[in-house]
Motif scaffolding. Structure first.
Motif, mmCIF file in Angstrom:
data_model
loop_
_atom_site.group_PDB
_atom_site.id
_atom_site.type_symbol
_atom_site.label_atom_id
_atom_site.label_comp_id
_atom_site.label_asym_id
_atom_site.label_seq_id
_atom_site.Cartn_x
_atom_site.Cartn_y
_atom_site.Cartn_z
ATOM 1 N N LEU A 14 0.836 -1.199 0.000
ATOM 2 C CA LEU A 14 0.000 0.000 0.000
ATOM 3 C C LEU A 14 0.874 1.254 0.000
ATOM 4 C CD1 LEU A 14 -3.008 0.694 0.022
ATOM 5 C CD2 LEU A 14 -2.870 0.897 2.497
ATOM 6 N N THR A 15 0.546 2.168 -0.903
ATOM 7 C CA THR A 15 1.335 3.388 -1.068
ATOM 8 C C THR A 15 0.401 4.584 -1.208
ATOM 9 O OG1 THR A 15 3.144 2.207 -2.163
ATOM 10 C CG2 THR A 15 3.019 4.574 -2.529
ATOM 11 N N LYS A 16 0.776 5.679 -0.540
ATOM 12 C CA LYS A 16 0.057 6.945 -0.692
ATOM 13 C C LYS A 16 1.067 8.079 -0.768
ATOM 14 C CE LYS A 16 -3.348 9.846 -0.990
ATOM 15 N NZ LYS A 16 -4.213 9.879 -2.192
ATOM 16 N N THR A 17 1.042 8.796 -1.889
ATOM 17 C CA THR A 17 1.916 9.950 -2.053
ATOM 18 C C THR A 17 1.066 11.197 -2.273
ATOM 19 O OG1 THR A 17 2.113 9.617 -4.447
ATOM 20 C CG2 THR A 17 3.750 8.527 -3.040
ATOM 21 N N PHE A 18 1.629 12.339 -1.872
ATOM 22 C CA PHE A 18 0.954 13.623 -2.055
ATOM 23 C C PHE A 18 1.882 14.546 -2.843
ATOM 24 C CE2 PHE A 18 -0.741 11.887 1.906
ATOM 25 C CZ PHE A 18 -2.102 12.041 1.731
ATOM 26 N N PRO A 19 1.402 15.168 -3.914
ATOM 27 C CA PRO A 19 2.247 16.120 -4.648
ATOM 28 C C PRO A 19 2.505 17.367 -3.803
ATOM 29 C CG PRO A 19 -0.005 16.134 -5.501
ATOM 30 C CD PRO A 19 0.054 15.019 -4.514
ATOM 31 N N VAL A 20 3.759 17.782 -3.752
ATOM 32 C CA VAL A 20 4.126 18.966 -2.962
ATOM 33 C C VAL A 20 4.880 19.991 -3.800
ATOM 34 C CG1 VAL A 20 4.138 17.808 -0.729
ATOM 35 C CG2 VAL A 20 6.198 17.761 -2.135
ATOM 36 N N GLY A 21 4.904 19.786 -5.093
ATOM 37 C CA GLY A 21 5.599 20.706 -5.989
ATOM 38 C C GLY A 21 5.871 20.008 -7.299
ATOM 39 N N THR A 54 -2.462 8.362 8.100
ATOM 40 C CA THR A 54 -2.709 8.221 6.666
ATOM 41 C C THR A 54 -3.037 6.775 6.325
ATOM 42 O OG1 THR A 54 -1.195 10.048 6.171
ATOM 43 C CG2 THR A 54 -1.748 8.563 4.370
ATOM 44 N N LEU A 55 -2.315 5.834 6.924
ATOM 45 C CA LEU A 55 -2.585 4.416 6.696
ATOM 46 C C LEU A 55 -3.999 4.058 7.143
ATOM 47 C CD1 LEU A 55 -1.690 1.575 5.913
ATOM 48 C CD2 LEU A 55 -0.626 1.355 8.168
ATOM 49 N N VAL A 56 -4.413 4.573 8.290
ATOM 50 C CA VAL A 56 -5.763 4.329 8.798
ATOM 51 C C VAL A 56 -6.811 4.902 7.837
ATOM 52 C CG1 VAL A 56 -7.382 5.088 10.577
ATOM 53 C CG2 VAL A 56 -5.197 4.078 11.235
ATOM 54 N N ARG A 57 -6.565 6.081 7.322
ATOM 55 C CA ARG A 57 -7.530 6.702 6.402
ATOM 56 C C ARG A 57 -7.622 5.933 5.084
ATOM 57 N NH1 ARG A 57 -5.152 11.455 8.870
ATOM 58 N NH2 ARG A 57 -6.755 12.523 10.100
ATOM 59 N N LEU A 58 -6.534 5.330 4.666
ATOM 60 C CA LEU A 58 -6.581 4.500 3.459
ATOM 61 C C LEU A 58 -7.417 3.248 3.700
ATOM 62 C CD1 LEU A 58 -2.826 4.717 2.354
ATOM 63 C CD2 LEU A 58 -4.773 5.775 1.194
ATOM 64 N N ILE A 59 -7.197 2.602 4.836
ATOM 65 C CA ILE A 59 -7.905 1.358 5.141
ATOM 66 C C ILE A 59 -9.397 1.593 5.319
ATOM 67 C CG2 ILE A 59 -8.153 -0.468 6.889
ATOM 68 C CD1 ILE A 59 -5.107 -0.238 7.310
ATOM 69 N N THR A 60 -9.753 2.715 5.940
ATOM 70 C CA THR A 60 -11.168 3.028 6.153
ATOM 71 C C THR A 60 -11.781 3.748 4.950
ATOM 72 O OG1 THR A 60 -10.505 5.053 7.331
ATOM 73 C CG2 THR A 60 -10.984 3.112 8.662
ATOM 74 N N ARG A 61 -11.008 3.886 3.888
ATOM 75 C CA ARG A 61 -11.451 4.458 2.616
ATOM 76 C C ARG A 61 -11.881 5.912 2.733
ATOM 77 N NH1 ARG A 61 -9.232 3.825 -0.067
ATOM 78 N NH2 ARG A 61 -10.289 3.661 -2.071
ATOM 79 N N LEU A 62 -11.116 6.662 3.501
ATOM 80 C CA LEU A 62 -11.285 8.103 3.557
ATOM 81 C C LEU A 62 -10.306 8.805 2.623
ATOM 82 C CD1 LEU A 62 -11.731 8.568 7.412
ATOM 83 C CD2 LEU A 62 -13.501 8.490 5.660
ATOM 84 N N LEU A 63 -9.326 8.049 2.116
ATOM 85 C CA LEU A 63 -8.369 8.544 1.137
ATOM 86 C C LEU A 63 -8.240 7.523 0.010
ATOM 87 C CD1 LEU A 63 -5.301 9.929 3.174
ATOM 88 C CD2 LEU A 63 -6.878 11.263 1.772
ATOM 89 N N ASP A 64 -8.066 8.016 -1.199
ATOM 90 C CA ASP A 64 -7.812 7.119 -2.321
ATOM 91 C C ASP A 64 -6.371 6.623 -2.284
ATOM 92 O OD1 ASP A 64 -10.240 6.837 -3.723
ATOM 93 O OD2 ASP A 64 -10.028 8.854 -4.554
ATOM 94 N N VAL A 65 -6.170 5.427 -2.801
ATOM 95 C CA VAL A 65 -4.871 4.764 -2.789
ATOM 96 C C VAL A 65 -4.057 5.185 -4.004
ATOM 97 C CG1 VAL A 65 -3.770 2.491 -2.998
ATOM 98 C CG2 VAL A 65 -5.742 2.794 -1.493
ATOM 99 N N THR A 66 -2.758 5.432 -3.803
ATOM 100 C CA THR A 66 -1.869 5.701 -4.930
ATOM 101 C C THR A 66 -1.485 4.404 -5.628
ATOM 102 O OG1 THR A 66 -0.976 7.669 -3.839
ATOM 103 C CG2 THR A 66 0.319 6.736 -5.645
ATOM 104 N N ALA A 67 -1.137 3.382 -4.836
ATOM 105 C CA ALA A 67 -0.788 2.069 -5.374
ATOM 106 C C ALA A 67 -0.996 1.033 -4.281
ATOM 107 C CB ALA A 67 0.662 2.050 -5.873
#
Length: 327
Positions: A14-21, A54-67
């Motif tokens: 499981l991967t979650k990235t956020f663009p910062v620039g 962030t990991l918790v929000r991914l598992i509970t589907r409050l954030l979309d997954v990057t990969a």
């Protein structure tokens, strides 16, 4: 708990990235993999900013997954968009107890409204008498006097608000309860009561827990297994007594050494230096390199992978410690 059974929750890379620039991404969760069995309590620990929430929000589907993938029961949840998940049948099976019971309650909802809201949205129970009976049953389960169901959050104490939040979370009989620092905003005396309530509910309702906490003593009390996270990666995983009595990763050893103790003089292991940046991190460098007391050239050349060191005990370290540290 039978390990031969398929896991209730399985997280794969499981991967979650956020663009910062421009061409820059913050790697909040980086190729995390673990499983959680039915009836198991797993603790997730690590310092602030390591990616736990962030990991918790991914598992509970409050954030979309990057990969990566999230498997729950017999479904792949990571393919379901966040906006679609509230209407998904699996939504009722995963519930979240939030960190701050005050901020997580609608100030315009009574305790009764808060507890019955998920029932009305995600179940077939709609009749007024049925809702009232279920709300009374849930209030009794969490130790909330029924005469408080008509009160608004500002009329409740911190412990009572925490009980309302727990009652809301268990209203749909979830298989997995995710607890994100559920007692950190409460007084110490109230914390003990709420933790005892959570342990009792797990036994009575047969739920699984994913318990996020900075309080390692709480994790040791409530959990069967521990995941240690650092800068977006799981660096150690194992049974709770193995982790606390024989930590194998230098970061885990430092965390355990910092636990206050009345029985012995604590000897915290310092992690000097600055944490590495999570923005475009070098995939070949250990995340702890530069702070780790055991760091060598290999750690700057090859990222260590989680390796089985003993039964169900894994660590991501080229030079795992052999520690008899006990707390």
């Amino acid at each position: 708990m039978l390990n031969s059974q398929p896991p209730l929750l399985q997280v794969k890379n499981l991967t979650k990235t956020f663009p910062v620039g421009k061409d820059a991404h913050l790697h909040a969760v980086d190729q995390v993999s673990f499983t959680l069995q039915s009836g198991e309590s797993v603790g997730l620990v690590g310092e602030s900013g390591c990616g736990k929430s962030t990991l918790v929000r991914l598992i509970t589907r409050l954030l979309d997954v990057t990969a990566g993938e999230i498997h729950f029961d017999d479904a792949i949840l990571s393919t379901i968009a966040v906006r679609q998940f509230p209407q998904n049948p699996y939504r009722a099976g995963i519930q979240l107890v939030f960190q701050d019971p005050t901020d997580s309650l609608n100030p315009r909802f009574t305790a009764y409204d808060t507890i019955t809201e998920p029932i009305k949205r995600l179940s077939s129970v709609q009749g007024r008498q049925q809702l009232q009976a279920r709300a009374a049953e849930l209030a009794d389960l969490v130790g909330l006097p029924q005469d408080l169901l008509s009160r608004f959050p500002h009329q409740l104490s911190g412990g009572q608000k925490a009980r309302v939040g727990i009652a809301r979370a268990i209203a749909l009989n979830p298989k997995l309860l995710v607890l994100d620092e559920p007692t950190s905003a409460l007084d110490v005396s109230v914390q003990a009561v709420i933790l005892h309530l959570l342990a009792d509910l797990k036994k009575r309702l047969g739920m699984s827990y994913l318990f996020v906490s900075h309080d390692l003593n709480v994790v040791r009390l409530l959990c069967d297994r521990v995941l240690v996270m650092y800068l977006g990666k799981i660096v150690e995983s194992g049974p709770v007594e193995q982790i606390f009595n024989h930590p194998r990763h230098p970061y885990t050893e430092a965390l355990i050494s910092a636990i206050p103790s009345f029985t012995a003089q604590p000897h915290p292991i310092p992690l000097t230096g600055e944490p590495r940046s999570p923005i475009n991190p070098n995939p070949s460098v250990c995340r702890l390199y530069g702070r780790c007391p055991k760091g060598e050239d290999l750690c700057h050349q090859v990222m260590p992978e989680l390796t089985e060191l003993s039964s169900n005990h894994q660590a991501a370290c080229h030079f795992p410690v052999s520690s008899d540290l006990a707390v």
